[in-house]
Design a protein around this motif. Structure first.
Motif, PDB file in Angstrom:
ATOM      1  N   GLY A 129       0.809  -1.207   0.000  1.00  0.00           N
ATOM      2  CA  GLY A 129       0.000   0.000   0.000  1.00  0.00           C
ATOM      3  C   GLY A 129       0.843   1.258   0.000  1.00  0.00           C
ATOM      4  O   GLY A 129       0.494   2.263  -0.645  1.00  0.00           O
ATOM      5  N   ILE A 130       1.946   1.237   0.715  1.00  0.00           N
ATOM      6  CA  ILE A 130       2.858   2.378   0.738  1.00  0.00           C
ATOM      7  C   ILE A 130       3.430   2.614  -0.658  1.00  0.00           C
ATOM      8  O   ILE A 130       3.498   3.752  -1.146  1.00  0.00           O
ATOM      9  N   ALA A 131       3.845   1.543  -1.305  1.00  0.00           N
ATOM     10  CA  ALA A 131       4.405   1.662  -2.654  1.00  0.00           C
ATOM     11  C   ALA A 131       3.376   2.230  -3.627  1.00  0.00           C
ATOM     12  O   ALA A 131       3.688   3.078  -4.466  1.00  0.00           O
ATOM     13  N   ALA A 132       2.126   1.766  -3.510  1.00  0.00           N
ATOM     14  CA  ALA A 132       1.066   2.270  -4.380  1.00  0.00           C
ATOM     15  C   ALA A 132       0.805   3.743  -4.130  1.00  0.00           C
ATOM     16  O   ALA A 132       0.618   4.531  -5.069  1.00  0.00           O
ATOM     17  N   ALA A 133       0.805   4.151  -2.844  1.00  0.00           N
ATOM     18  CA  ALA A 133       0.589   5.560  -2.508  1.00  0.00           C
ATOM     19  C   ALA A 133       1.722   6.430  -3.043  1.00  0.00           C
ATOM     20  O   ALA A 133       1.483   7.530  -3.558  1.00  0.00           O
ATOM     21  N   ALA A 134       2.943   5.936  -2.935  1.00  0.00           N
ATOM     22  CA  ALA A 134       4.094   6.713  -3.408  1.00  0.00           C
ATOM     23  C   ALA A 134       4.027   6.953  -4.912  1.00  0.00           C
ATOM     24  O   ALA A 134       4.486   7.993  -5.406  1.00  0.00           O
ATOM     25  N   ARG A 135       3.449   6.019  -5.638  1.00  0.00           N
ATOM     26  CA  ARG A 135       3.324   6.190  -7.089  1.00  0.00           C
ATOM     27  C   ARG A 135       2.342   7.308  -7.459  1.00  0.00           C
ATOM     28  O   ARG A 135       2.379   7.823  -8.580  1.00  0.00           O
ATOM     29  N   GLU A 136       1.485   7.682  -6.525  1.00  0.00           N
ATOM     30  CA  GLU A 136       0.516   8.740  -6.790  1.00  0.00           C
ATOM     31  C   GLU A 136       1.097  10.135  -6.594  1.00  0.00           C
ATOM     32  O   GLU A 136       0.491  11.126  -7.015  1.00  0.00           O
ATOM     33  N   VAL A 137       2.246  10.221  -5.938  1.00  0.00           N
ATOM     34  CA  VAL A 137       2.818  11.525  -5.582  1.00  0.00           C
ATOM     35  C   VAL A 137       4.122  11.730  -6.358  1.00  0.00           C
ATOM     36  O   VAL A 137       5.137  11.095  -6.063  1.00  0.00           O
ATOM     37  N   ASP A 138       4.096  12.626  -7.328  1.00  0.00           N
ATOM     38  CA  ASP A 138       5.274  12.863  -8.160  1.00  0.00           C
ATOM     39  C   ASP A 138       6.344  13.684  -7.448  1.00  0.00           C
ATOM     40  O   ASP A 138       7.535  13.420  -7.580  1.00  0.00           O
ATOM     41  N   SER A 139       5.904  14.711  -6.727  1.00  0.00           N
ATOM     42  CA  SER A 139       6.846  15.570  -6.028  1.00  0.00           C
ATOM     43  C   SER A 139       6.284  15.924  -4.663  1.00  0.00           C
ATOM     44  O   SER A 139       5.062  15.970  -4.468  1.00  0.00           O
ATOM     45  N   LEU A 140       7.174  16.159  -3.712  1.00  0.00           N
ATOM     46  CA  LEU A 140       6.767  16.398  -2.337  1.00  0.00           C
ATOM     47  C   LEU A 140       7.796  17.301  -1.668  1.00  0.00           C
ATOM     48  O   LEU A 140       9.005  17.124  -1.851  1.00  0.00           O
ATOM     49  N   ASP A 141       7.309  18.274  -0.917  1.00  0.00           N
ATOM     50  CA  ASP A 141       8.201  19.188  -0.212  1.00  0.00           C
ATOM     51  C   ASP A 141       8.286  18.892   1.281  1.00  0.00           C
ATOM     52  O   ASP A 141       9.322  19.120   1.898  1.00  0.00           O
ATOM     53  N   VAL A 142       7.196  18.391   1.837  1.00  0.00           N
ATOM     54  CA  VAL A 142       7.126  18.161   3.280  1.00  0.00           C
ATOM     55  C   VAL A 142       6.515  16.794   3.555  1.00  0.00           C
ATOM     56  O   VAL A 142       5.465  16.446   2.998  1.00  0.00           O
ATOM     57  N   LEU A 143       7.169  16.027   4.406  1.00  0.00           N
ATOM     58  CA  LEU A 143       6.615  14.765   4.907  1.00  0.00           C
ATOM     59  C   LEU A 143       6.522  14.870   6.424  1.00  0.00           C
ATOM     60  O   LEU A 143       7.534  15.104   7.095  1.00  0.00           O
ATOM     61  N   VAL A 144       5.327  14.702   6.955  1.00  0.00           N
ATOM     62  CA  VAL A 144       5.128  14.679   8.402  1.00  0.00           C
ATOM     63  C   VAL A 144       4.728  13.263   8.792  1.00  0.00           C
ATOM     64  O   VAL A 144       3.621  12.808   8.483  1.00  0.00           O
ATOM     65  N   ASN A 145       5.635  12.570   9.452  1.00  0.00           N
ATOM     66  CA  ASN A 145       5.365  11.214   9.940  1.00  0.00           C
ATOM     67  C   ASN A 145       4.647  11.332  11.280  1.00  0.00           C
ATOM     68  O   ASN A 145       5.261  11.387  12.348  1.00  0.00           O
ATOM     69  N   ASN A 146       3.326  11.393  11.200  1.00  0.00           N
ATOM     70  CA  ASN A 146       2.513  11.622  12.389  1.00  0.00           C
ATOM     71  C   ASN A 146       1.836  10.352  12.896  1.00  0.00           C
ATOM     72  O   ASN A 146       1.571  10.230  14.094  1.00  0.00           O
ATOM     73  N   ALA A 147       1.540   9.406  12.029  1.00  0.00           N
ATOM     74  CA  ALA A 147       0.803   8.202  12.433  1.00  0.00           C
ATOM     75  C   ALA A 147       1.529   7.486  13.571  1.00  0.00           C
ATOM     76  O   ALA A 147       2.735   7.243  13.505  1.00  0.00           O
ATOM     77  N   GLY A 148       0.792   7.177  14.609  1.00  0.00           N
ATOM     78  CA  GLY A 148       1.393   6.486  15.750  1.00  0.00           C
ATOM     79  C   GLY A 148       0.319   5.839  16.605  1.00  0.00           C
ATOM     80  O   GLY A 148      -0.842   6.259  16.596  1.00  0.00           O
ATOM     81  N   ILE A 149       0.708   4.812  17.355  1.00  0.00           N
ATOM     82  CA  ILE A 149      -0.236   4.106  18.219  1.00  0.00           C
ATOM     83  C   ILE A 149       0.392   3.846  19.578  1.00  0.00           C
ATOM     84  O   ILE A 149       1.614   3.830  19.733  1.00  0.00           O
ATOM     85  N   MET A 150      -0.482   3.655  20.555  1.00  0.00           N
ATOM     86  CA  MET A 150      -0.062   3.182  21.880  1.00  0.00           C
ATOM     87  C   MET A 150      -0.933   1.985  22.199  1.00  0.00           C
ATOM     88  O   MET A 150      -2.139   2.123  22.423  1.00  0.00           O
ATOM     89  N   VAL A 151      -0.349   0.820  22.179  1.00  0.00           N
ATOM     90  CA  VAL A 151      -1.103  -0.424  22.366  1.00  0.00           C
ATOM     91  C   VAL A 151      -1.520  -0.609  23.814  1.00  0.00           C
ATOM     92  O   VAL A 151      -2.644  -1.023  24.112  1.00  0.00           O
ATOM     93  N   ASP A 152      -0.618  -0.307  24.739  1.00  0.00           N
ATOM     94  CA  ASP A 152      -0.932  -0.446  26.159  1.00  0.00           C
ATOM     95  C   ASP A 152       0.011   0.430  26.964  1.00  0.00           C
ATOM     96  O   ASP A 152       0.956   1.007  26.421  1.00  0.00           O
ATOM     97  N   GLY A 153      -0.264   0.550  28.246  1.00  0.00           N
ATOM     98  CA  GLY A 153       0.569   1.362  29.130  1.00  0.00           C
ATOM     99  C   GLY A 153       1.429   0.531  30.050  1.00  0.00           C
ATOM    100  O   GLY A 153       1.897   1.010  31.087  1.00  0.00           O
ATOM    101  N   ASP A 154       1.659  -0.739  29.684  1.00  0.00           N
ATOM    102  CA  ASP A 154       2.376  -1.662  30.565  1.00  0.00           C
ATOM    103  C   ASP A 154       3.845  -1.319  30.718  1.00  0.00           C
ATOM    104  O   ASP A 154       4.477  -0.741  29.824  1.00  0.00           O
ATOM    105  N   ASN A 155       4.405  -1.730  31.857  1.00  0.00           N
ATOM    106  CA  ASN A 155       5.852  -1.673  32.020  1.00  0.00           C
ATOM    107  C   ASN A 155       6.449  -2.899  31.317  1.00  0.00           C
ATOM    108  O   ASN A 155       5.710  -3.818  30.943  1.00  0.00           O
ATOM    109  N   PRO A 156       7.768  -2.941  31.103  1.00  0.00           N
ATOM    110  CA  PRO A 156       8.334  -4.038  30.318  1.00  0.00           C
ATOM    111  C   PRO A 156       8.184  -5.411  30.970  1.00  0.00           C
ATOM    112  O   PRO A 156       8.194  -6.429  30.269  1.00  0.00           O
TER     113      PRO A 156
END
Length: 242
Positions: A69-96
């Motif tokens: 899916g990432i590869a397919a999305a990249a093919r849609e964007v010819d040029s780019l000036d800014v990439l903001v890597n914002n996607a993130g998750i927190m699965v749990d709040g456990d200690n190790p």
């Protein structure tokens, strides 16, 4: 926009996880600054709703854990000036001690491996920019200095998977900044502060404005050519210790 801000007339940005929360506010503010903004969203319907709210935006279906899916999305964007890597998750709040290996894997898959996959896939488009910028949305809880002697020491080992993933993201920020410095890239990490998002129960109950954090990301996204790179900054622009 303020002094020292660089915005070309045809500037284009991609924000991952932009259908809600801080990501959506980053997209909104970048669009307001005159950029064409790709709304990166795993969920097409939620992404489309965000596009309908933000003038100057367009939908890019993007799951940062899906290599094809990432590869397919990249093919849609010819040029780019800014990439903001914002996607993130927190699965749990456990200690190790109590956390599962699976929880660590799921967390790192999005918060670390996803950043590498997306960044590398969109590097060809970013290299076409005269002012390429990458912003990694991290967390102050990923600061080892603050975790051992600062404001997050009180949390002990809680949230180990999430916090260690953000510490790894901070390291990646430095390494990307070093690797891309000769190509004119500015690569920095942002500590957004506690914001009213669905990251976890504490965040959901917070009165922290996501737009305030977004403004910090936009500041890094639109840095002038003499701006910093390889740094960890708070939402207010102040430096955060590694």
């Amino acid at each position: 926009m303020g002094p020292g801000i660089v915005v070309a007339m045809t500037s284009t940005a991609l924000v991952t996880g932009a259908n809600k929360g801080i990501g959506k506010e980053i997209a909104r503010q970048l669009a307001a600054a005159g950029l064409t903004v790709w709304i990166g969203s795993r969920d097409p319907e939620r992404g489309q709703r965000a596009v309908e709210e933000i003038a100057g935006s367009r939908l890019l279906v993007l799951d940062v854990t899906d290599e094809a899916g990432i590869a397919a999305a990249a093919r849609e964007v010819d040029s780019l000036d800014v990439l903001v890597n914002n996607a993130g998750i927190m699965v749990d709040g456990d200690n190790p001690v109590d956390a599962s290996v699976d929880g660590f894997r799921r967390t790192f898959e999005t918060n670390v491996f996803g950043v590498v996959a997306v960044t590398n896939a969109f590097l060809p488009a970013l290299r076409r920019s005269a002012h390429p910028r990458i912003v990694n949305v991290s967390s102050g809880t990923g600061s080892l200095t603050w975790s051992t002697s600062g404001e997050h020491f009180r949390y002990g080992g809680s949230g180990a998977a999430y916090r260690s993933s953000k510490a790894a993201l901070n390291a990646l920020t430095v390494f990307y900044a070093q690797a891309l410095a000769d190509d004119g890239f500015k690569v920095n990490a942002l500590a957004p502060g506690l914001r009213r998002t669905d990251l976890n129960e504490r965040a959901a109950a917070s009165d922290g404005d996501p737009g305030e954090a977004a403004a910090g990301a936009v500041r890094l996204a639109l840095l002038p050519d003499d701006g910093p790179t390889g740094e960890f900054r708070s939402w207010d622009g102040s430096p955060v210790p590694w």
